[in-house]
Design a protein around this motif. Structure first.
Motif, mmCIF file in Angstrom:
data_model
loop_
_atom_site.group_PDB
_atom_site.id
_atom_site.type_symbol
_atom_site.label_atom_id
_atom_site.label_comp_id
_atom_site.label_asym_id
_atom_site.label_seq_id
_atom_site.Cartn_x
_atom_site.Cartn_y
_atom_site.Cartn_z
ATOM 1 N N LEU B 102 64.318 46.359 39.202
ATOM 2 C CA LEU B 102 65.059 46.779 38.014
ATOM 3 C C LEU B 102 64.782 48.229 37.656
ATOM 4 C CD1 LEU B 102 64.401 43.531 35.936
ATOM 5 C CD2 LEU B 102 66.510 44.169 37.114
ATOM 6 N N ASP B 103 63.716 48.804 38.224
ATOM 7 C CA ASP B 103 63.383 50.189 37.911
ATOM 8 C C ASP B 103 64.084 51.176 38.841
ATOM 9 O OD1 ASP B 103 61.615 49.503 35.801
ATOM 10 O OD2 ASP B 103 60.154 48.877 37.298
ATOM 11 N N PHE B 144 55.699 51.731 38.590
ATOM 12 C CA PHE B 144 56.550 52.368 37.593
ATOM 13 C C PHE B 144 56.028 52.119 36.186
ATOM 14 C CE2 PHE B 144 60.105 52.429 34.628
ATOM 15 C CZ PHE B 144 60.690 53.641 34.931
ATOM 16 N N ARG B 145 55.576 50.893 35.942
ATOM 17 C CA ARG B 145 55.102 50.563 34.600
ATOM 18 C C ARG B 145 53.869 51.384 34.236
ATOM 19 N NH1 ARG B 145 54.925 44.468 33.585
ATOM 20 N NH2 ARG B 145 54.205 44.759 35.711
ATOM 21 N N ARG B 146 53.045 51.663 35.242
ATOM 22 C CA ARG B 146 51.832 52.424 34.948
ATOM 23 C C ARG B 146 52.079 53.924 34.887
ATOM 24 N NH1 ARG B 146 49.412 49.063 38.838
ATOM 25 N NH2 ARG B 146 49.318 50.800 40.296
ATOM 26 N N THR B 147 52.893 54.431 35.809
ATOM 27 C CA THR B 147 53.021 55.882 35.931
ATOM 28 C C THR B 147 54.357 56.429 35.456
ATOM 29 O OG1 THR B 147 53.978 55.822 38.144
ATOM 30 C CG2 THR B 147 51.586 55.722 38.011
ATOM 31 N N GLY B 148 55.331 55.540 35.243
ATOM 32 C CA GLY B 148 56.639 56.013 34.804
ATOM 33 C C GLY B 148 57.499 56.525 35.948
ATOM 34 N N THR B 149 56.994 56.411 37.177
ATOM 35 C CA THR B 149 57.783 56.822 38.337
ATOM 36 C C THR B 149 57.781 55.698 39.370
ATOM 37 O OG1 THR B 149 56.732 58.957 38.000
ATOM 38 C CG2 THR B 149 58.201 58.757 39.888
ATOM 39 N N CYS B 150 58.932 55.438 39.915
ATOM 40 C CA CYS B 150 58.979 54.412 40.944
ATOM 41 C C CYS B 150 58.748 55.082 42.291
ATOM 42 C CB CYS B 150 60.319 53.691 40.931
ATOM 43 S SG CYS B 150 60.399 52.334 42.102
#
Lengths: 154, 154
Positions: B102-103, B144-150
């Motif tokens: 979803l990211d 992604f949830r931790r760093t904001g980047t997938c």
DNA sequence: CTGCCTGCAAACTCTTTGCACGAAT
DNA sequence: ATTCGTGCAAAGAGTTTGCAGGCAG
């Protein structure tokens, strides 16, 4: 979960989200929970209009996401152009597979407990956390193939 | 299966069905098999036009069913409005689950061998013979949830 | 009273189809 | 030469959205 209880859940969900309990929204809720089977947005419009004939197609489409978000309705996408919905009378586990009969177009649901286990497999293999899972089986009716009539059709 | 071999399979499928091997159909085939990932009909139109700019959208839509029927392409419906396709390089078992991030909107495929067993369960419980099965997992990317980047995004 | 909700109709997205021309066999 | 296949544009199906007026809180 009885209909009055579900109805109260809907009202409190609306309040909690700062949304208004309009006649149209309640009519759509009532129409949805009167159904025993899956239904489409278009069918829901008809049913809701039997209760309150001022309900419009737009409001049905605007209300459906509210009902699914509140987990009162479950969305079933069988990849057929239009989406189906059904009331979530029990708690509503996601460990359910949809079985679509290609002969009578009916949708059955049967449990698929292994899907939960599968979620953790996905998680460890790909580093992804599963949000939802959907298992859909398309099938032909054995009786229909022999007799030319689907016993569940009517 | 190498691309030339697959291409020959396509040609022979066309002949067998009494269909013509037009430049447009071959360009669409070539465009599809040049892809490493999933693609939409619209993307395929672009790719095919790079090979033969006379290819039209209509022909892409008319050719896709031929390619899926011949099992050279696999259709992947993740319930997002548009359908995705991918070349079927190996034999192509159907015991595969689609995992949609979803990211980053990527589609991964991982094996799900138990689906075959599940088919027989459906069969015995409902009197239906499974034709196809689809398991789709929607998931969020842990990184992604931790760093904001997938990490898989680019 | 305020502003969220509504119905209407138009817009949108993806896909399919009718038609007359063009090309594969 | 026959057909089948094609591009174009319009039609479809399902869903979403802009707008002016209406009703819940």
């Amino acid at each position: 979960m009885s209909i009055p209880v579900a109805r109260e859940k809907f009202r409190s969900f609306l309040t909690r989200k700062g949304l208004r309990a309009t006649n149209q929204r309640l009519a759509i809720f009532d129409a949805a929970f009167a159904q025993k089977d899956h239904f489409t947005a278009d069918q829901l419009l008809d049913f809701a209009r039997d209760i309150d004939d001022s309900v419009s197609r737009a409001t049905v489409y605007r209300t459906l996401p509210i009902l699914t978000e509140s987990a009162l309705l479950r969305e079933v996408d069988i990849g057929s152009g239009e989406k189906y919905y059904r009331p979530n009378r029990d708690g509503g586990s996601t460990q359910v597979a949809q079985v679509v009969c290609l002969d009578c177009d009916r949708i059955f649901e049967i449990s698929a407990p292994f899907m939960e286990w599968y979620g953790s497999t996905v998680s460890s293999k790909l580093g992804l956390t599963p949000v939802s899972q959907r298992l859909q089986v398309s099938a032909n009716c054995d009786v229909f193939r022999r007799t030319g009539t689907c016993p569940r059709h009517g």
